[in-house]
Design a protein around this motif. Structure first.
Motif, mmCIF file in Angstrom:
data_model
loop_
_atom_site.group_PDB
_atom_site.id
_atom_site.type_symbol
_atom_site.label_atom_id
_atom_site.label_comp_id
_atom_site.label_asym_id
_atom_site.label_seq_id
_atom_site.Cartn_x
_atom_site.Cartn_y
_atom_site.Cartn_z
ATOM 1 N N ASP A 134 0.655 -1.216 -0.156
ATOM 2 C CA ASP A 134 -0.021 -0.065 -0.049
ATOM 3 C C ASP A 134 0.779 1.318 0.088
ATOM 4 N N VAL A 135 1.857 1.252 0.996
ATOM 5 C CA VAL A 135 2.461 2.500 0.826
ATOM 6 C C VAL A 135 3.369 2.926 -0.398
ATOM 7 N N ILE A 136 3.749 1.973 -1.155
ATOM 8 C CA ILE A 136 4.580 2.407 -2.302
ATOM 9 C C ILE A 136 3.469 2.840 -3.507
ATOM 10 N N SER A 137 2.407 2.149 -3.554
ATOM 11 C CA SER A 137 1.306 2.514 -4.399
ATOM 12 C C SER A 137 0.643 3.726 -3.894
ATOM 13 N N GLU A 138 0.379 4.119 -2.784
ATOM 14 C CA GLU A 138 -0.118 5.184 -2.273
ATOM 15 C C GLU A 138 1.026 6.558 -2.770
ATOM 16 N N TYR A 139 2.136 6.214 -2.608
ATOM 17 C CA TYR A 139 3.073 7.396 -2.851
ATOM 18 C C TYR A 139 3.309 7.699 -4.068
ATOM 19 N N TYR A 140 3.073 7.049 -4.911
ATOM 20 C CA TYR A 140 3.059 7.404 -6.450
ATOM 21 C C TYR A 140 1.889 7.463 -7.003
ATOM 22 N N TYR A 146 1.133 -0.968 -11.023
ATOM 23 C CA TYR A 146 1.883 -2.406 -10.967
ATOM 24 C C TYR A 146 2.964 -2.330 -10.333
ATOM 25 N N ARG A 147 3.149 -3.021 -9.367
ATOM 26 C CA ARG A 147 4.225 -3.169 -8.285
ATOM 27 C C ARG A 147 5.047 -4.284 -9.109
ATOM 28 N N ALA A 152 9.865 -0.779 -0.337
ATOM 29 C CA ALA A 152 9.535 0.522 -0.010
ATOM 30 C C ALA A 152 9.806 1.173 -1.167
ATOM 31 N N PRO A 153 9.082 2.469 -0.720
ATOM 32 C CA PRO A 153 9.442 3.482 -2.046
ATOM 33 C C PRO A 153 11.034 3.674 -2.027
ATOM 34 N N THR A 154 11.500 3.919 -2.947
ATOM 35 C CA THR A 154 12.855 4.074 -3.467
ATOM 36 C C THR A 154 13.758 2.885 -3.539
ATOM 37 N N ILE A 155 13.086 1.709 -2.995
ATOM 38 C CA ILE A 155 13.742 0.523 -3.218
ATOM 39 C C ILE A 155 13.002 -0.510 -4.226
ATOM 40 N N GLY A 156 11.373 -0.622 -4.040
ATOM 41 C CA GLY A 156 10.606 -1.215 -5.096
ATOM 42 C C GLY A 156 10.375 -0.286 -6.031
ATOM 43 N N GLU A 157 9.934 -1.048 -7.096
ATOM 44 C CA GLU A 157 9.708 -0.212 -8.340
ATOM 45 C C GLU A 157 7.897 -0.515 -8.961
ATOM 46 N N VAL A 158 7.613 0.542 -9.412
ATOM 47 C CA VAL A 158 6.156 0.535 -9.885
ATOM 48 C C VAL A 158 6.107 1.263 -11.404
#
Length: 255
Positions: A134-140, A146-147, A152-158
């Protein structure tokens, strides 16, 4: 200083949990839809951590046992108010949105840098078993997220697919359920994600989400809909008792 952070809701349709010894690399590969009305979070420095959720009808709920706070308080001692059109615990990604709001206010107050704020928000979700993506999806935000790489944001990619159709989306919160019930692996998840990527439209998202969630035992009786956790999300006209949504065209914003 008055700070206001807006965070979109996030309803996952397909997810494939990925756990790593490094909690910041844990998360999920998956597809989700970011929605309005966004949560609005206001906050300030305080002598104790406090999170209150205020619904549109004026009801106020203090989250005295919000598990994410055990991690979030490392960023600073804040009192925040969360204004929400939807209830907590039904599958809207609210715990992630609250954590992101807390972290962004800590950043805006100069208590931490942005990267640490984002990493801490994600860590709080994973440790409390309230969510993985949720956090990375909501941030972007910005539409269908599509995760493609967990974390986490800055580590994961979307990769974000903008929804160009002017569609009406409705939700019906039916029951509160623990997110931990959803954190099991369905090996078909990656296949459903690939089906969507061949035709990345809002209608295809709902189609694969329905198939995936039904395999987990979450059944919706409505056309063009799926059940995620304790809510039903559907395309089309909203009947009485349903909550109206629009696709969120952006992620987190600070005012």
């Amino acid at each position: 200083m008055h700070l206001e952070v807006s965070v979109p809701l996030n309803v996952s349709g397909v997810w494939y949990p990925v756990y790593d010894n490094d909690i910041l690399k844990s998360g999920s590969i998956g597809l989700s839809l970011t929605l309005e009305p966004k949560l609005v979070v206001t906050g300030k420095l305080s002598d104790r951590e406090k999170i209150s959720v205020i619904r549109s009808n004026g009801d106020r709920l203090e989250l005295g046992n919000f598990g994410n706070l055990l991690t979030l308080k490392k960023l600073g001692t804040l009192s925040i108010d969360v204004y929400s059109e939807v209830p907590l615990g039904y599958g809207y990604g609210m715990s992630g949105a609250i954590s992101l709001g807390y972290a962004m206010i800590a950043y805006e107050l100069g208590l931490t840098d942005l990267r640490k704020a984002l990493l801490t928000a994600h860590e709080s979700e994973v440790l409390s078993k309230n969510g993985l993506g949720d956090v990375i999806s909501e941030y972007y935000g910005g539409g269908i997220v599509y995760r493609k790489k967990p974390g986490a944001p800055t580590i994961g990619e979307v990769e974000v697919f903008t929804v160009t159709d002017d569609v009406q989306i409705c939700s019906l919160p039916e029951s509160r359920l623990s997110t931990s019930l959803l954190l099991k692996t369905n090996e078909h998840a990656l296949n459903y994600i690939n089906q969507f990527l061949l035709n990345p439209t809002i209608h295809k998202f709902f189609e694969v989400a329905k198939k995936f969630t039904e395999e987990l035992g979450f059944i919706s009786p409505y056309k063009d809909s799926f059940r995620k956790k304790g809510l039903i999300l559907k395309l089309g006209e909203c009947e009485e008792g349903w909550i109206k949504h629009k696709v969120a065209r952006s992620g987190v914003s600070v005012h």
